[in-house]
Design an enzyme around this catalytic site. Sequence first.
Site, short mmCIF file in Angstrom:
data_model
loop_
_atom_site.label_atom_id
_atom_site.label_comp_id
_atom_site.label_asym_id
_atom_site.label_seq_id
_atom_site.Cartn_x
_atom_site.Cartn_y
_atom_site.Cartn_z
N GLY A 61 0.88 -1.17 0.00
CA GLY A 61 0.00 0.00 0.00
C GLY A 61 0.92 1.22 0.00
O GLY A 61 1.85 1.30 0.81
N ALA A 62 0.65 2.14 -0.93
CA ALA A 62 1.62 3.22 -1.17
C ALA A 62 2.03 3.98 0.11
O ALA A 62 3.23 4.09 0.40
CB ALA A 62 1.07 4.17 -2.23
N ARG A 96 10.14 -1.05 -5.03
CA ARG A 96 8.91 -1.03 -5.84
C ARG A 96 8.88 0.28 -6.63
O ARG A 96 9.05 1.34 -6.05
CB ARG A 96 7.67 -1.19 -4.95
CG ARG A 96 7.66 -2.51 -4.17
CD ARG A 96 6.30 -2.84 -3.62
NE ARG A 96 5.38 -3.22 -4.68
CZ ARG A 96 4.06 -3.36 -4.49
NH1 ARG A 96 3.54 -3.10 -3.29
NH2 ARG A 96 3.27 -3.72 -5.48
N GLN A 195 -5.53 -8.96 -2.41
CA GLN A 195 -5.54 -7.93 -1.38
C GLN A 195 -6.98 -7.62 -0.91
O GLN A 195 -7.20 -7.23 0.22
CB GLN A 195 -4.89 -6.64 -1.90
CG GLN A 195 -3.38 -6.70 -2.01
CD GLN A 195 -2.92 -7.14 -3.38
OE1 GLN A 195 -3.62 -7.84 -4.09
NE2 GLN A 195 -1.72 -6.73 -3.75
N ASP A 236 -1.58 4.69 -6.36
CA ASP A 236 -0.15 4.54 -6.08
C ASP A 236 0.65 5.72 -6.59
O ASP A 236 1.73 6.02 -6.08
CB ASP A 236 0.37 3.24 -6.67
CG ASP A 236 -0.05 2.09 -5.78
OD1 ASP A 236 -1.20 1.66 -5.89
OD2 ASP A 236 0.76 1.67 -4.94
N ASN A 246 -3.07 2.69 -10.23
CA ASN A 246 -3.54 1.94 -9.05
C ASN A 246 -3.55 0.46 -9.43
O ASN A 246 -3.27 0.08 -10.57
CB ASN A 246 -4.92 2.43 -8.62
CG ASN A 246 -5.31 1.86 -7.26
OD1 ASN A 246 -4.53 1.94 -6.30
ND2 ASN A 246 -6.50 1.29 -7.15
N LYS A 247 -3.88 -0.36 -8.45
CA LYS A 247 -3.85 -1.82 -8.62
C LYS A 247 -4.51 -2.27 -9.93
O LYS A 247 -5.57 -1.78 -10.30
CB LYS A 247 -4.56 -2.46 -7.41
CG LYS A 247 -4.64 -3.97 -7.41
CD LYS A 247 -3.29 -4.65 -7.57
CE LYS A 247 -2.30 -4.24 -6.48
NZ LYS A 247 -0.92 -4.67 -6.81
O1 MRU Z 1 0.61 -3.95 -4.68
P1 MRU Z 1 -0.02 -3.25 -3.51
O2 MRU Z 1 -0.84 -4.16 -2.67
O3 MRU Z 1 0.98 -2.44 -2.73
O4 MRU Z 1 -1.03 -2.22 -4.20
C1 MRU Z 1 -1.73 -1.30 -3.39
C2 MRU Z 1 -2.73 -0.49 -4.11
O5 MRU Z 1 -2.86 -0.58 -5.31
C3 MRU Z 1 -3.52 0.52 -3.34
O6 MRU Z 1 -4.75 0.76 -3.95
C4 MRU Z 1 -2.73 1.83 -3.26
O7 MRU Z 1 -1.46 1.64 -2.74
C5 MRU Z 1 -3.44 2.85 -2.46
S1 MRU Z 1 -3.61 2.32 -0.81
C6 MRU Z 1 -3.77 3.50 0.24
#
Ligand code: MRU
Length: 340
Positions: A61-62, A96, A195, A236, A246-247
């Site tokens: 999560g960012a 990352r 997730q 992100d 985003n994801k």
């Molecule tokens: O690969 P991840 O689980 O780190 O991806 C996270 C996301 O895509 C979230 O939507 C993003 O970080 C925002 S969370 C506050």
Amino acid sequence: VSSGSRSASSSTDDAPFQPVRWAGDALELIDQTRLPAEEVWLRCERPEQVADAIRRLAVRGAPAIGVAAAYGLALGLRESSGDRLDEVYDLLALTRPTAVNLRWALDRGLAAREGGYEALLEVAHEIAADQMRADRAMARHAAALFSEGDRALTHCNTGPLATAGFGTALGALNQAWTDGRLSHVWVDETRPLLQGARLTAWELGRLGIPFQVVPDATAGALMSRGLVDRIVVGADRIAANGDVANKIGTYTLAVLAQRHAIPFYVVAPLSTIDTATATGAAIPIEERDPGEVTPNGTPALNLAFDVTPAELVTAIITEAGVLEQPYNESIAAALRRTGR
Ligand code: MRU
């Protein structure tokens, strides 16, 4: 690695569940790869351990990555008195590529290097405290957009696990629920690492918010049946023009939202906005191991994120308020207003 006890959690506590915490001499992280089956805490005394935890998504999560990395940098300074700090910066920054909060937090830490270990630690504490404040403000601004009885769909995990605070999109849902403006959450399972099914379901269960997990491919059917009033996701990295990384799967939701005239909200702190990146085309997209998608070496393309064009985003909700199109202007104005 040690098993830890369950921390108390509630929707209104000032410090809800703390998945990233400073233990006085080390960083402790709940291992998100083991949730929801087990609550195992990792203890990181060295920056290499923090980098490893970020790389394998034990912390993810960012914003949460940013907080963890800031502590990792402080740990680097403690063991090397500055000689190796640039190396530690690179080690952490390269874990990352997409989440811009990671570099933002590391840069904030690096700027305090002259103050030594204590100063870097103080910066990490500040980043965590600022995130909590920003999360609370975003949640209030976003929840005000909801109407009584709304059913929201969300993707990935954006709660306390993802921010080390109150959450972004999930913080907004939590606030909307507390305010009586939310009746149900559809949780995309979020292939391939689940997730949504593992982490968002775990958090919503603890908060007592009604939800159902759906396979990612179900979203369109839900919308066509009129069962989704709002879509709420995190980010992100947001480019200067409002394009949102985003994801993986977020873009698909935004296209479906447009087809069904459903508001599509992105909830993210200003630290997720990267004005040095002009448009989404310049956002680096992490490609992960095919083994996360297919067993036994079967070829697979495993993109961790996608980019949603700004024109599909109804609003970007930040701690500075609700930003609307044209985002070039609303983003620049919000950054000016807050002195960034
Ligand atoms: O690969 P991840 O689980 O780190 O991806 C996270 C996301 O895509 C979230 O939507 C993003 O970080 C925002 S969370 C506050």
